[in-house]
Design a protein around this motif. Structure first.
Motif: not given
Length: 397
Positions: A71-75, A158-162, A304-309, A343-350
């Motif tokens: 897969s080309p996907r990266m996180i 080039p991550v899709e989320a962090v 935090n972005s909603a989907a990643e949270a 601010r650059e990528k969707p993601g979530c901090y816990v």
């Protein structure tokens, strides 16, 4: 008491080795952009696990890359590495050997947990895609995340989320806090100079007392939030420094005040600044003084972005059990430079519970120490998150 932890947490055979590494990092803390020894250890360990290692972003940053499948996907998964300019008061064997420097926020543990996750995933690469393990310097007030981004972090990786994680004293071990939206405040430093007219302490009528003026201002600043913001909005204005005078019998010419503003919204920040400026103008006029203000905008709010949270909440339920997910512990008025990455990528901090903050074991306290019981929990969370996001496609029959 936390609910029983889910059996999703495996037994990692390298935990004793990882705990020893964490304690070594604790004993040898390094300040922002000076994390050369720490970065060397991180790079050595990642290479030993078989990852591709990149160095030099934000001077001492390290990124390890692990690819599995097609897969080309990266996180991206991020840990911070720097320590605080604080003298440690602990006496256990792994206390800081560097006077005036201390891992008082658990970045040694964050680094160790992410290294453990990299090792486990490298040994068990049952996922499809690429993971960038981001070891960031200079989180403590120096904006290392922003510097890594300026140096091309997300162009090169080039991550899709962090995703990020912080230990949290006061939350029991085995519990995690996660929610969408603002979870940590933006921070702005302020500096206010009050200029009067210096004179003999016995003859105050000959001068303009900058200290009395500054004292009135400190008191008035406590009304900025309570009388200028909607009661449902949140902000904190704190005066943290007062500098004035050198002699007992001299009313000084000037007083310097410093402090911070914490808020979750740009419009709230603007309202607070305007209110401070009005107070300064009015109090200066009332006392015949001059007051100047300067605002130093630092970290933005961590959002935090909603989907990643929601994803991270699902992973927390899987790893720790539904009863151990705490959506109500957040947000905090503390600030975090992971905000720049969000601010650059969707993601979530816990937040991951570090146990009771007893005996001074709270963040930025000279008696703090990271709880090594968190090591397997953090690794299990990172592992489950990677496998959830980068799940292998089912084999068709």
């Amino acid at each position: 008491m936390p609910a029983p932890i889910s059996p999703a947490i495996p037994r990692f055979p390298f935990l004793d080795e990882l705990a020893a590494l964490r304690r070594d990092l604790h004993a040898h803390p390094e300040l922002a952009f000076q994390e050369t020894r720490t970065a060397d250890i991180v790079a050595r360990e990642l290479e030993r696990y078989g990852l591709e290692v990149h160095r030099g972003l934000a001077k001492t940053g390290v990124v390890g890359v692990l690819k599995a499948g097609n897969s080309p996907r990266m996180i991206g998964l991020r840990a911070d590495m720097d320590a605080l300019p604080l003298t440690e008061l602990n006496e256990f064997p792994h206390h800081s050997k560097q006077p005036g420097k201390m891992h008082a926020c658990g970045h040694d543990g964050h680094t160790a947990m992410l290294l453990g996750a990299a090792r486990h995933l490298a040994e068990n690469p049952d996922f499809d895609g690429t993971v960038a393990f981001i070891f960031q310097p200079a989180e403590e007030a120096e904006g290392g995340a922003a510097v890594m981004i300026e140096d091309g972090l997300f162009e090169r990786f080039p991550v899709e989320a962090v995703f990020g994680l912080h230990n949290w004293p006061g939350i029991p071990v085995g519990q995690m806090a996660a929610m969408p939206g603002p979870i940590m405040a933006g921070t702005c430093g302020f500096e206010i100079e009050v200029r009067g007219h210096g004179c003999h302490a016995a003859m105050p009528q000959q001068g303009v007392d900058a200290i009395v003026t500054a004292a009135q201002l400190v008191q008035a600043l406590q009304t900025v939030v309570s009388r200028n913001l909607h009661p449902c909005e949140s902000a904190v204005v704190s005066v943290t420094q007062i500098h004035a005078g050198h002699a007992w019998n001299v009313i000084p010419e000037s007083v310097l005040l410093r402090g911070t503003i914490r808020s979750f919204k740009a419009e709230v920040q603007d309202t607070v600044e305007r209110a401070i400026e009005r107070l300064c103008s009015g109090i200066a006029a009332a006392n015949g003084a001059q007051i100047s203000t300067n605002f130093d905008h630092r970290y933005p709010p961590t959002v935090n972005s909603a989907a990643e949270a929601r994803l991270c909440q699902d992973v927390a339920r899987e790893v720790f059990g539904t009863a151990n997910l705490l959506p109500d512990e957040l947000p905090s008025m503390g600030a975090e430079d992971f905000a720049y990455m969000l601010r650059e990528k969707p993601g979530c901090y816990v937040w991951l519970g570090n146990g009771p903050g007893t005996g001074g074991c709270t963040l930025h306290n000279p008696h703090y120490d990271f709880n090594d019981a968190l090591l397997p929990l953090g690794i299990a969370y990172w592992d489950a998150l990677v496998r959830r996001v980068l799940a292998r496609n089912p084999v068709s029959g």
